[in-house]
Design an enzyme around this catalytic site. Structure first.
Site, PDB file in Angstrom:
ATOM      1  N   SER A  31     144.371  80.379  75.361  1.00 44.78           N
ATOM      2  CA  SER A  31     144.318  81.645  76.069  1.00 44.78           C
ATOM      3  C   SER A  31     144.427  82.780  74.880  1.00 44.78           C
ATOM      4  O   SER A  31     143.685  83.723  74.728  1.00 44.78           O
ATOM      5  CB  SER A  31     145.184  81.983  77.087  1.00 44.78           C
ATOM      6  OG  SER A  31     144.893  81.212  78.219  1.00 44.78           O
ATOM      7  N   GLN A 181     140.280  86.953  84.747  1.00 35.46           N
ATOM      8  CA  GLN A 181     139.612  86.944  83.577  1.00 35.46           C
ATOM      9  C   GLN A 181     138.620  88.231  83.625  1.00 35.46           C
ATOM     10  O   GLN A 181     138.225  88.734  82.649  1.00 35.46           O
ATOM     11  CB  GLN A 181     138.888  85.707  83.218  1.00 35.46           C
ATOM     12  CG  GLN A 181     139.875  84.637  82.826  1.00 35.46           C
ATOM     13  CD  GLN A 181     138.971  83.353  82.467  1.00 35.46           C
ATOM     14  OE1 GLN A 181     137.971  82.999  83.111  1.00 35.46           O
ATOM     15  NE2 GLN A 181     139.607  82.478  81.764  1.00 35.46           N
ATOM     16  N   GLU A 330     147.654  77.814  86.650  1.00 39.80           N
ATOM     17  CA  GLU A 330     147.265  76.929  85.784  1.00 39.80           C
ATOM     18  C   GLU A 330     147.776  75.660  85.610  1.00 39.80           C
ATOM     19  O   GLU A 330     147.849  74.465  85.215  1.00 39.80           O
ATOM     20  CB  GLU A 330     146.725  77.373  84.420  1.00 39.80           C
ATOM     21  CG  GLU A 330     147.964  77.659  83.507  1.00 39.80           C
ATOM     22  CD  GLU A 330     147.438  78.639  82.457  1.00 39.80           C
ATOM     23  OE1 GLU A 330     148.365  78.473  81.362  1.00 39.80           O
ATOM     24  OE2 GLU A 330     146.351  79.463  82.560  1.00 39.80           O
ATOM     25  N   HIS A 357     137.864  77.678  89.382  1.00 43.10           N
ATOM     26  CA  HIS A 357     137.989  77.334  87.821  1.00 43.10           C
ATOM     27  C   HIS A 357     137.040  76.218  87.555  1.00 43.10           C
ATOM     28  O   HIS A 357     136.106  76.080  88.136  1.00 43.10           O
ATOM     29  CB  HIS A 357     139.580  76.857  87.593  1.00 43.10           C
ATOM     30  CG  HIS A 357     140.385  77.879  87.734  1.00 43.10           C
ATOM     31  ND1 HIS A 357     141.503  77.767  86.708  1.00 43.10           N
ATOM     32  CD2 HIS A 357     140.684  78.903  88.214  1.00 43.10           C
ATOM     33  CE1 HIS A 357     142.342  78.858  86.786  1.00 43.10           C
ATOM     34  NE2 HIS A 357     142.032  79.685  87.769  1.00 43.10           N
ATOM     35  N   ARG A 361     139.930  73.256  92.076  1.00 45.74           N
ATOM     36  CA  ARG A 361     141.037  72.411  91.788  1.00 45.74           C
ATOM     37  C   ARG A 361     141.852  72.020  93.089  1.00 45.74           C
ATOM     38  O   ARG A 361     142.496  70.902  93.089  1.00 45.74           O
ATOM     39  CB  ARG A 361     141.896  73.090  90.710  1.00 45.74           C
ATOM     40  CG  ARG A 361     141.433  73.074  89.409  1.00 45.74           C
ATOM     41  CD  ARG A 361     142.299  73.775  88.338  1.00 45.74           C
ATOM     42  NE  ARG A 361     141.836  73.358  86.975  1.00 45.74           N
ATOM     43  CZ  ARG A 361     142.180  74.167  86.111  1.00 45.74           C
ATOM     44  NH1 ARG A 361     142.951  75.156  86.103  1.00 45.74           N
ATOM     45  NH2 ARG A 361     141.540  73.913  84.757  1.00 45.74           N
ATOM     46  N   ARG A 405     142.416  69.717  82.987  1.00 46.84           N
ATOM     47  CA  ARG A 405     143.794  69.646  83.763  1.00 46.84           C
ATOM     48  C   ARG A 405     143.578  68.757  84.956  1.00 46.84           C
ATOM     49  O   ARG A 405     144.798  67.940  85.256  1.00 46.84           O
ATOM     50  CB  ARG A 405     144.412  70.999  84.471  1.00 46.84           C
ATOM     51  CG  ARG A 405     144.391  71.960  83.232  1.00 46.84           C
ATOM     52  CD  ARG A 405     145.260  73.033  83.717  1.00 46.84           C
ATOM     53  NE  ARG A 405     145.261  74.172  82.792  1.00 46.84           N
ATOM     54  CZ  ARG A 405     145.633  74.296  81.296  1.00 46.84           C
ATOM     55  NH1 ARG A 405     146.442  73.107  81.169  1.00 46.84           N
ATOM     56  NH2 ARG A 405     145.717  75.247  80.683  1.00 46.84           N
TER      57      ARG A 405
END
Length: 447
Positions: A31, A181, A330, A357, A361, A405
């Site tokens: 990031s 974002q 996250e 994402h 997720r 992830r």
């Protein structure tokens, strides 16, 4: 039903040979790396970034900036140190195509720079990136005067942005409920716009507010006049020069520390992460507190001007009941891997935005937990995990969904469930290219 591995290329998740005793240095924050690359590219003087993460996402960002005419040179002896030199006249190359891959920071941070290009800029990416929403950001740029043409589904990649011929006032209203974002992408480059911006978020909720605060802090670090009125969901950025200091150091990626520190709770023993910042804007900075709530002993030990984060556990993991994770969504996959083995149910809430994402997720976590015999359910704004006896869990090949992830989540499950394989562990290259070696080193097992 047991799912046998049918993929010969699947990665066998290693199992611990005993309690852990590991020290794991974590590479730079993705990031921060990509925010500082954009801010350096928006300046007029060269900037040296030290500790830059070198991963697929940062390589895509570097390539995108170079496509726009920014010169980026890596140090021969240390590729994590790079020199960034933007075009001296503040105009970027147009009539080019940028490959965003699956990097949300590229597809959402770079269009703001393209507003100052000398021609149209096309944005494309991986086919899976076509499912990641873009409309709120591009609507904001349209309000400033940009022309946007979509080449597929409206509001998604691929698209072409033509910079404004006549700039409108800087007042923008967007609904950023799907991703912080969208706001960060506007704030990072707003001071390069003739009128700056007054940005208003119109949605009912605002996900990942710590990421927006990180952006505000980074923009201030670049000398930009910015005011955040979080209660009114409004941000004001004055027009003016962007200039980071000549040398900028980048913190370790604290969210990437989650699988490693979390491993102490799954395998027992202790795991240390050095160079932990005393103060940080990273959402991953909340991780030690979360692990403590789960039952771990957490020590922050002074270490040469920084901290050493040490997590020790006897393997006991407490359920958290209703747990608001909106500040650090996250980390949800890593926490989910721990909560599968908790002593009570947990509902992780405030993370509905994780559906947008790299993959959905929430659906992916539920699918993979249930695949090994666990019990998880998708909620409107999160997931519910109800632990089952560990002997009820069984071997399976878990999917990564091209999501780094989800891959590390599967590796964590393999610390307690025998016979876990991962269909594509290579997807960890998005933010942690050395993950496999680091994981084997953590467990003190050979590759």
């Amino acid at each position: 039903m047991t799912t046998d591995s049918s993929n010969s290329a699947a990665w066998q998740a290693p199992e611990p040979v005993g309690p852990l005793n590991a020290n794991v240095p974590i590479p730079g924050s993705k990031s921060l790396s990509n925010r500082y690359l954009v801010l350096a590219a928006a300046g007029r003087k060269s900037v040296e970034l030290r500790g830059l993460l070198r991963s697929r996402d940062t390589e895509l960002m570097i390539s995108a900036l170079e496509t726009l005419g920014v010169r980026i040179t890596a140090n021969h002896s240390d590729p994590t140190t790079v020199r960034v030199e933007a075009p001296s006249d503040g105009r970027y190359q147009g009539n080019v195509t940028i490959d965003c891959g699956l990097a949300g920071t590229v597809m959402r941070f770079v269009p703001g720079l393209a507003m100052s290009a000398d021609g149209p800029v096309t944005f494309d990416g991986d086919s899976q990136a076509y499912q990641r929403p873009m409309a709120p950001l591009l609507d904001g740029l349209r309000q400033l005067g940009a022309d946007i043409v979509f080449h597929g589904q409206q509001g998604y990649l691929p698209f072409t942005l033509t910079p404004p011929q006549h700039w409108n006032s800087g007042k923008i209203s967007i609904d950023a409920s799907a991703s912080s974002q969208f706001i960060s992408g506007l704030l990072l480059t707003a001071s390069t716009f003739p009128h700056g911006i007054i940005l208003k978020h119109t949605g009912k909720r605002l996900p990942s507010l710590p990421h927006i605060r990180m952006t505000v802090d980074d923009v201030k670090h670049a000398g930009v006049q910015i005011k955040a009125h979080e209660y009114q969901r409004e941000w004001l950025v004055e027009p003016g020069p962007v200039q980071l200091p000549f040398i900028v150091g980048i913190e370790p990626d604290l969210s990437n520390a989650a699988p490693f520190l979390g491993a102490a709770l799954l395998a027992g023993g202790s795991v240390e992460v050095p160079h932990w910042p005393e103060h940080t804007t990273q959402p991953g900075g909340l991780l030690p507190g979360y692990l403590q709530s789960l039952g771990a002993k957490v020590e922050m030990i002074p270490d040469q001007g920084q901290l050493l984060c040490k997590v020790t556990s006897d393997g006991t993991i407490h359920g958290l009941g209703d747990f608001d994770l909106s500040a650090a969504g996250e980390i949800a996959p890593s926490l989910a891997a721990l909560l599968v083995f908790a002593d009570a149910p947990t509902r992780m809430l405030g993370i509905g935005h994780l559906r947008g994402h790299e993959t959905n997720r929430l659906a992916a976590l539920v699918e993979e937990i249930n695949r090994i015999g666990g019990h998880a359910e998708e909620l409107p704004e999160g997931i519910a995990i109800t632990p089952v006896p560990q002997e009820s869990l069984h071997p399976a090949e878990l999917r990564s969904y091209a999501d780094h992830r989800m891959a590390t989540f599967a590796a964590m499950l393999g610390l307690r469930v025998h016979g876990i394989t991962v269909d594509d562990i290579g997807t960890t290259s998005k933010t942690l290219p050395e993950f496999v070696d680091m994981w084997h080193s953590l467990l003190d097992v050979k590759n």
